[in-house]
Design a protein around this motif. Structure first.
Motif, PDB file in Angstrom:
ATOM      1  N   LEU A 228       0.715  -1.398   0.033  1.00  0.00           N
ATOM      2  CA  LEU A 228      -0.142  -0.079   0.089  1.00  0.00           C
ATOM      3  C   LEU A 228       0.943   1.123  -0.071  1.00  0.00           C
ATOM      4  CD1 LEU A 228      -3.249  -0.639   2.299  1.00  0.00           C
ATOM      5  CD2 LEU A 228      -3.247  -0.462  -0.050  1.00  0.00           C
ATOM      6  N   ALA A 229       2.150   1.183   0.656  1.00  0.00           N
ATOM      7  CA  ALA A 229       2.766   2.512   0.494  1.00  0.00           C
ATOM      8  C   ALA A 229       3.614   2.435  -0.557  1.00  0.00           C
ATOM      9  CB  ALA A 229       4.136   2.252   1.939  1.00  0.00           C
ATOM     10  N   VAL A 230       3.971   1.534  -1.038  1.00  0.00           N
ATOM     11  CA  VAL A 230       4.415   1.553  -2.607  1.00  0.00           C
ATOM     12  C   VAL A 230       3.531   2.105  -3.392  1.00  0.00           C
ATOM     13  CG1 VAL A 230       5.459   0.157  -4.441  1.00  0.00           C
ATOM     14  CG2 VAL A 230       6.150  -0.404  -2.061  1.00  0.00           C
TER      15      VAL A 230
ATOM     16  N   ILE B 185      12.478   2.055  -0.139  1.00  0.00           N
ATOM     17  CA  ILE B 185      12.494   2.500   1.384  1.00  0.00           C
ATOM     18  C   ILE B 185      11.451   1.518   2.020  1.00  0.00           C
ATOM     19  CG2 ILE B 185      12.350   4.228   3.263  1.00  0.00           C
ATOM     20  CD1 ILE B 185      14.134   5.678   1.527  1.00  0.00           C
ATOM     21  N   THR B 186      10.180   1.835   1.451  1.00  0.00           N
ATOM     22  CA  THR B 186       8.871   1.307   1.975  1.00  0.00           C
ATOM     23  C   THR B 186       9.095  -0.429   1.868  1.00  0.00           C
ATOM     24  OG1 THR B 186       7.864   1.414  -0.087  1.00  0.00           O
ATOM     25  CG2 THR B 186       7.532   3.014   1.378  1.00  0.00           C
ATOM     26  N   MET B 187       9.523  -0.944   1.048  1.00  0.00           N
ATOM     27  CA  MET B 187       9.795  -2.183   0.881  1.00  0.00           C
ATOM     28  C   MET B 187      10.644  -3.040   2.075  1.00  0.00           C
ATOM     29  SD  MET B 187       9.455  -2.989  -3.196  1.00  0.00           S
ATOM     30  CE  MET B 187       9.946  -4.614  -2.978  1.00  0.00           C
ATOM     31  N   GLY B 188      11.691  -2.255   1.960  1.00  0.00           N
ATOM     32  CA  GLY B 188      12.714  -2.741   2.952  1.00  0.00           C
ATOM     33  C   GLY B 188      12.209  -2.281   4.375  1.00  0.00           C
ATOM     34  N   TRP B 189      11.608  -1.387   4.575  1.00  0.00           N
ATOM     35  CA  TRP B 189      10.879  -1.034   6.104  1.00  0.00           C
ATOM     36  C   TRP B 189      10.094  -2.049   6.486  1.00  0.00           C
ATOM     37  CZ3 TRP B 189       8.755   4.312   7.290  1.00  0.00           C
ATOM     38  CH2 TRP B 189       8.813   4.666   8.854  1.00  0.00           C
ATOM     39  N   ALA B 190       9.072  -2.566   5.475  1.00  0.00           N
ATOM     40  CA  ALA B 190       8.280  -3.470   5.663  1.00  0.00           C
ATOM     41  C   ALA B 190       8.707  -4.937   5.640  1.00  0.00           C
ATOM     42  CB  ALA B 190       7.119  -3.489   4.528  1.00  0.00           C
ATOM     43  N   GLY B 191       9.943  -5.053   4.906  1.00  0.00           N
ATOM     44  CA  GLY B 191      10.440  -6.351   5.313  1.00  0.00           C
ATOM     45  C   GLY B 191      11.103  -6.673   6.347  1.00  0.00           C
ATOM     46  N   LEU B 192      11.687  -5.403   7.099  1.00  0.00           N
ATOM     47  CA  LEU B 192      12.200  -5.652   8.478  1.00  0.00           C
ATOM     48  C   LEU B 192      11.440  -5.901   9.599  1.00  0.00           C
ATOM     49  CD1 LEU B 192      15.270  -2.944   7.874  1.00  0.00           C
ATOM     50  CD2 LEU B 192      15.553  -5.365   8.012  1.00  0.00           C
TER      51      LEU B 192
ATOM     52  N   ILE C 263       2.476   4.988   7.210  1.00  0.00           N
ATOM     53  CA  ILE C 263       1.669   5.278   5.952  1.00  0.00           C
ATOM     54  C   ILE C 263       1.579   6.867   5.788  1.00  0.00           C
ATOM     55  CG2 ILE C 263      -0.752   5.059   6.899  1.00  0.00           C
ATOM     56  CD1 ILE C 263       0.670   3.710   3.658  1.00  0.00           C
ATOM     57  N   VAL C 264       1.346   7.503   6.900  1.00  0.00           N
ATOM     58  CA  VAL C 264       1.253   9.001   6.738  1.00  0.00           C
ATOM     59  C   VAL C 264       2.395   9.757   6.379  1.00  0.00           C
ATOM     60  CG1 VAL C 264       0.235  11.098   7.693  1.00  0.00           C
ATOM     61  CG2 VAL C 264      -0.823   8.962   8.197  1.00  0.00           C
ATOM     62  N   GLY C 265       3.578   9.186   7.042  1.00  0.00           N
ATOM     63  CA  GLY C 265       4.914   9.599   6.756  1.00  0.00           C
ATOM     64  C   GLY C 265       5.233   9.192   5.148  1.00  0.00           C
TER      65      GLY C 265
ATOM     66  N   PRO D 273       7.373  -6.600   9.516  1.00  0.00           N
ATOM     67  CA  PRO D 273       6.170  -6.855   8.619  1.00  0.00           C
ATOM     68  C   PRO D 273       4.956  -6.279   9.328  1.00  0.00           C
ATOM     69  CG  PRO D 273       7.488  -8.802   8.577  1.00  0.00           C
ATOM     70  CD  PRO D 273       7.930  -7.983   9.639  1.00  0.00           C
ATOM     71  N   ASP D 274       4.952  -6.264  10.738  1.00  0.00           N
ATOM     72  CA  ASP D 274       3.940  -5.879  11.469  1.00  0.00           C
ATOM     73  C   ASP D 274       3.537  -4.450  11.020  1.00  0.00           C
ATOM     74  OD1 ASP D 274       3.690  -8.215  12.764  1.00  0.00           O
ATOM     75  OD2 ASP D 274       4.896  -7.520  14.495  1.00  0.00           O
ATOM     76  N   LEU D 275       4.403  -3.681  10.733  1.00  0.00           N
ATOM     77  CA  LEU D 275       4.125  -2.242  10.314  1.00  0.00           C
ATOM     78  C   LEU D 275       3.209  -2.087   8.963  1.00  0.00           C
ATOM     79  CD1 LEU D 275       7.651  -0.383  10.761  1.00  0.00           C
ATOM     80  CD2 LEU D 275       5.417  -0.200  12.189  1.00  0.00           C
ATOM     81  N   ALA D 276       3.278  -3.195   8.128  1.00  0.00           N
ATOM     82  CA  ALA D 276       2.820  -3.222   6.826  1.00  0.00           C
ATOM     83  C   ALA D 276       2.400  -4.643   6.331  1.00  0.00           C
ATOM     84  CB  ALA D 276       3.668  -2.511   5.987  1.00  0.00           C
ATOM     85  N   PRO D 277       1.413  -5.259   7.142  1.00  0.00           N
ATOM     86  CA  PRO D 277       0.822  -6.432   6.714  1.00  0.00           C
ATOM     87  C   PRO D 277       0.365  -6.583   5.448  1.00  0.00           C
ATOM     88  CG  PRO D 277      -0.450  -5.559   8.555  1.00  0.00           C
ATOM     89  CD  PRO D 277       0.233  -4.303   8.034  1.00  0.00           C
ATOM     90  N   PRO D 278       0.659  -8.085   4.786  1.00  0.00           N
ATOM     91  CA  PRO D 278       0.184  -8.178   3.495  1.00  0.00           C
ATOM     92  C   PRO D 278      -0.929  -7.953   3.048  1.00  0.00           C
ATOM     93  CG  PRO D 278       1.421 -10.180   4.512  1.00  0.00           C
ATOM     94  CD  PRO D 278       0.945  -9.234   5.471  1.00  0.00           C
ATOM     95  N   VAL D 279      -1.194  -7.517   1.744  1.00  0.00           N
ATOM     96  CA  VAL D 279      -2.630  -7.131   1.032  1.00  0.00           C
ATOM     97  C   VAL D 279      -3.012  -8.235  -0.092  1.00  0.00           C
ATOM     98  CG1 VAL D 279      -3.787  -5.326  -0.144  1.00  0.00           C
ATOM     99  CG2 VAL D 279      -1.977  -4.778   1.601  1.00  0.00           C
TER     100      VAL D 279
END
Length: 429
Positions: free
Chosen positions: A96-98, A191-198, A139-141, A200-206
């Motif tokens: 979603l961030a991507v 960055i968003t993909m790396g952040w979520a990869g490190l 996500i707002v950032g 996953p709780d920040l950006a759950p799968p969609v």
């Protein structure tokens, strides 16, 4: 020179107490003019400066581009773009961030206004992110950082103002901004993909989508593609001027939203006009105030003194550019981007041209530099806009944009060390 310091302190004081930047510069400049030449000088400049510096054919393109963005926002085309992007990249880590990053890049291609892009994406993305359990600060950032893409990707209001001030080809600047804008968008997505990869709780799968759904989603992108190609290709080919392209693009947006898609009624159009007047009034107030302050600075002979001082320094041209980058980054943290350009370019631009640098390359470099101020404290306009719309505390949003600030500096370094990124497609070699 004796009045420069006290008037500068007056300007800083006015900004600290919350005076709008345009009025603060106008008041400080008027006081400075009075100190230098008395009441007659101050009134003489005040009587002609506001009209002389805003009655410009080129400047009329600014409200037209802003109106085009507001019309597209009112017709919910940004939502179509986000849904299409989400079908293509939503299954990726931080999908979603991507999708937010790429949608902001697409919206920037027809808006030119960072604030409008941020506000539109905040309203579009926040509900979806809440539904899937995304961390709100993250996500707002992302929304606030991705909004800065409108500063670089044409048509950009900042690049337009730079071109007007320095008499540099606006078409060349627009073309030159495409590659740095795309590099920035890709770095944000990474960055968003790396952040979520490190974490996953920040950006759950969609949910993942089929290739058929992805291909069909491209149909929703045609309005933005048509407007972008028409505006940028028209300007670069010389078929139309910047103002004519803005007017035609605005008419095209109305035609698409009201006639083809039938998503905009009379009330929606009037609301878009109202939302256009606010940033337009702010921009023109800044232009007037900055020019009044600029007259004062010119009369102090500070520009000539600065040029002479720099020329006397035994430093390389590259070191001069590095010093300017540091100064502009600091200015971007406390001042509006347009105000910075209007105040400094009459002083800095001739000096940089004497060093032999490309005016288009320097314009992209400085635009990228002041762009960083949109997501850094204490002002961080995009952060304030995204926070106010979504209700996420400012502190969490500033933490959320920190990785993107680092990416901005990395792209800035690329532009500085590899000018070909800018000049290869702009007509300069």
């Amino acid at each position: 020179m004796e009045y420069l310091a006290p008037v500068s302190f007056l300007l800083a004081g006015l900004l600290i107490v919350g005076t709008p930047i345009g009025f603060a510069m106008g008041i400080a400049g008027t006081v400075g003019l009075y100190l230098i030449g008395g009441l007659n000088l101050a009134l003489g400049i005040l009587s002609v400066a506001p009209y002389r510096n805003t009655a410009s054919w080129l400047l009329t393109a600014i409200p037209l581009f802003i109106l085009m963005a507001e019309i597209l926002s009112a017709s919910r085309i940004s939502s179509d773009m986000f849904r299409a992007a989400n079908k293509w990249v939503g299954h990726l880590p931080g999908g979603l961030a991507v999708a937010t990053v790429f949608t902001s890049a697409g919206f920037g291609a027809v808006s030119g206004s960072s604030t409008a892009a941020t506000a539109t994406m905040a309203r579009t993305v926040a509900p979806e992110a809440n539904k899937y359990g995304y961390d709100r600060g993250m996500i707002v950032g992302t929304v606030a950082a991705a909004g800065t893409l409108s500063i670089m990707i044409p048509p950009s209001v900042v690049l337009m103002v730079y071109g007007i001030i320095t008499e540099t080809s606006i078409g060349g600047l627009f073309i030159a901004g495409i590659v740095p804008g795309l590099i920035t968008a890709l770095s944000f997505a990474g960055i968003t993909m790396g952040w979520a990869g490190l974490n996953p709780d920040l950006a759950p799968p969609v949910q993942s989508h089929s290739w058929r759904e992805r291909i069909l989603s491209l149909r929703e992108l045609w309005p933005v593609i048509v407007l972008f190609v028409f505006v940028v290709a028209g300007i670069y080919s010389g078929a139309v001027t910047v103002t004519e392209a803005a007017a035609a693009g605005c008419f095209g947006a109305i035609l698409i939203a009201a006639v083809m898609l039938r998503r905009m009624g009379w009330r929606d159009f009037m609301d878009a006009l109202e939302r256009t007047t606010r940033p337009t009034a702010m921009i023109f107030t800044i232009i007037i105030g900055a020019h009044i302050f600029g007259y004062f600075v010119t009369l102090t002979m500070a520009p000539q003194a600065l040029v002479s001082y720099v020329q006397g320094l035994e430093v390389s041209p590259g070191m001069v550019i590095l010093i300017l980058i540091v100064i502009f980054v600091l200015l971007g943290c406390v001042m509006d981007q347009l105000a910075i350009l209007i105040l400094t370019m009459p002083i800095v631009f001739p000096m940089v041209m004497e060093l032999g640098y490309s005016p288009i390359w320097f314009g992209i470099l400085i635009t990228k530099t002041v762009e960083i101020g949109l997501i850094t404290p204490p002002i961080g306009m995009n952060v304030f806009v995204a926070s106010s719309i979504t209700g996420v505390p400012l502190k969490r949003v500033f933490v959320g944009v920190l990785p993107f600030v680092l990416a901005e500096f990395a792209v800035l370094a690329l532009i500085a060390f590899f000018p070909e990124i800018v000049t290869a497609f702009s007509g300069e070699y």
